[in-house]
Design an enzyme around this catalytic site. Structure first.
Site, PDB file in Angstrom:
ATOM      1  N   ASP A   1       0.845  -1.191   0.000  1.00 30.65           N
ATOM      2  CA  ASP A   1       0.000   0.000   0.000  1.00 30.65           C
ATOM      3  C   ASP A   1       0.883   1.244   0.000  1.00 30.65           C
ATOM      4  O   ASP A   1       1.651   1.474   0.939  1.00 30.65           O
ATOM      5  CB  ASP A   1      -0.864  -0.035   1.266  1.00 30.65           C
ATOM      6  CG  ASP A   1      -1.757   1.174   1.396  1.00 30.65           C
ATOM      7  OD1 ASP A   1      -2.974   1.032   1.167  1.00 30.65           O
ATOM      8  OD2 ASP A   1      -1.254   2.263   1.722  1.00 30.65           O
TER       9      ASP A   1
ATOM     10  N   TYR B   1       3.126   9.680  -0.131  1.00 31.77           N
ATOM     11  CA  TYR B   1       4.209   9.040   0.632  1.00 31.77           C
ATOM     12  C   TYR B   1       5.553   9.141  -0.066  1.00 31.77           C
ATOM     13  O   TYR B   1       6.597   8.913   0.558  1.00 31.77           O
ATOM     14  CB  TYR B   1       3.932   7.544   0.853  1.00 31.77           C
ATOM     15  CG  TYR B   1       2.650   7.173   1.535  1.00 31.77           C
ATOM     16  CD1 TYR B   1       1.958   8.063   2.344  1.00 31.77           C
ATOM     17  CD2 TYR B   1       2.134   5.885   1.390  1.00 31.77           C
ATOM     18  CE1 TYR B   1       0.776   7.682   2.956  1.00 31.77           C
ATOM     19  CE2 TYR B   1       0.959   5.498   2.003  1.00 31.77           C
ATOM     20  CZ  TYR B   1       0.281   6.408   2.782  1.00 31.77           C
ATOM     21  OH  TYR B   1      -0.884   6.014   3.386  1.00 31.77           O
TER      22      TYR B   1
END
Ligand code: A2P
Length: 319
Positions: free
Chosen positions: A49, A54
């Site tokens: 994920d 990120y």
């Protein structure tokens, strides 16, 4: 032991492993991410994920390429890959280009799951990494969700869903969705069990995924209410398990998909050992009675001039 899988409602998504590795962490180097993914694949993890926010998509893509060239997996099709749309791209005409960029960064042809990361937009021209209250704007749910549906229709993602959505915000999407969200990924652990949201999702065929299943102790907003919970520590001691294993096993028994985070091979291994044993009814009851508190409030979104003036409004009372 193979990780159990669940079926999602949407499209031709492959079954989703109920336990996977989350790649959203503060300052991880690309090497740390790539090595953790390779370790995880070696150990048997198949679900990963990530998110545009990120900045770990490229490292995940590198790890997938290396896993194939080392023969750890035969093809990318053996993996279940999730990524997420960030706030500056929460506009109808920006969704497809954002997904295409994520795919390019990961060197993949398709995602297994694409999620709206958070139910608010950032104003055009904002720095996507600067989470200042004045940068936020209300999201046009219909425009963004319709574009998400288009991404699935094009085959660029096998399923679509959301993250950090309350019951009310999910209901807003369901009111017009041609493809309902397959999943809602939210903060969920024994210290924030999300009872109301889980009941709503179950009634509407939406799977729930847990981020911070261990309380995200390393994050600035994280809580020690999981890893240092007396209740969990007592159960762990009596069963000869770690507190982390008890928390993860609890989530699994609740039917939740777990997005766990560890970049340490020993802990990755330990966190996989949550199948083939169970919590007793009494232990489950003790966990159900634990004090409840949302840790990730995302206060930075709330302001007098923004789309959410109070935390109550942002979370629609689910606090
Ligand atoms: P580390 O990467 O050093 O293993 P969450 O998944 O709730 O966001 O929590 C992530 C944090 O929990 C990370 O800091 C991770 O540290 C830590 N962690 C992961 N697995 C374990 C474990 N089995 N025991 C203790 N801490 C763990």
């Amino acid at each position: 032991m193979a990780i159990p899988e669940i079926c999602l409602s949407s499209g031709n998504a492959k079954p989703m492993p109920v336990l996977g590795l989350g790649l959203g962490a503060v300052d991880p180097t690309p090497e740390i991410i790539t090595n953790a993914v390779l370790d995880a694949i070696e150990l048997g993890y198949r679900m990963f994920d990530t998110a545009a926010f990120y900045q770990t998509e490229e490292a995940l893509g590198d790890a997938i390429a290396q896993a194939i060239s080392r023969g750890l997996i035969k093809s990318r099709d053996e993996l279940f890959i999730t990524s997420k749309l960030w706030l500056h791209d929460n506009y109808g005409d920006r969704v497809l280009p954002a997904l295409q960029k994520s795919l390019r960064d990961m060197k993949l042809d398709y995602l297994d799951q694409y999620l709206i990361h958070f139910p608010v937009s950032m104003k055009a021209g904002s720095n996507p990494f600067q989470l200042n209250p004045e940068n936020f704007a209300a999201m046009d749910f219909k425009a963004v969700w319709t574009a998400m549906e288009e991404c699935q229709s094009l085959g660029l993602t096998k399923s679509i869903g959301v993250s950090n959505f309350s019951c009310k915000k999910l209901a807003d999407i369901l009111a017009f969705a041609k493809i309902p969200p397959a999943i809602n990924q939210v903060e969920l652990n024994p210290a924030w069990q999300q009872g109301k949201l889980r009941a709503f999702c179950q009634a509407n065929g939406i799977k729930v995924a847990a981020y911070s299943p261990l309380g995200a102790a390393g994050a600035f907003w994280g809580t020690k209410g999981v890893l240092e919970s007396e209740v969990l520590m007592e159960i762990a001691k009596s069963k000869g398990k770690s507190v982390a294993q008890i928390a993860l096993r609890w989530a699994y028994e609740q039917g939740i998909v777990i997005v766990m985070k560890s970049f340490n091979k020993e802990r990755l291994k330990q966190n996989l050992e949550i199948f083939g044993w169970e919590l007793s009814d009494e232990e489950s009851k003790k966990i159900a009675a634990m004090p409840q508190k949302r840790a990730n409030l995302a206060e930075f979104v709330v302001s007098e001039t923004g789309p959410f003036k109070t935390l109550e409004e942002l979370w629609d009372g689910e606090l």
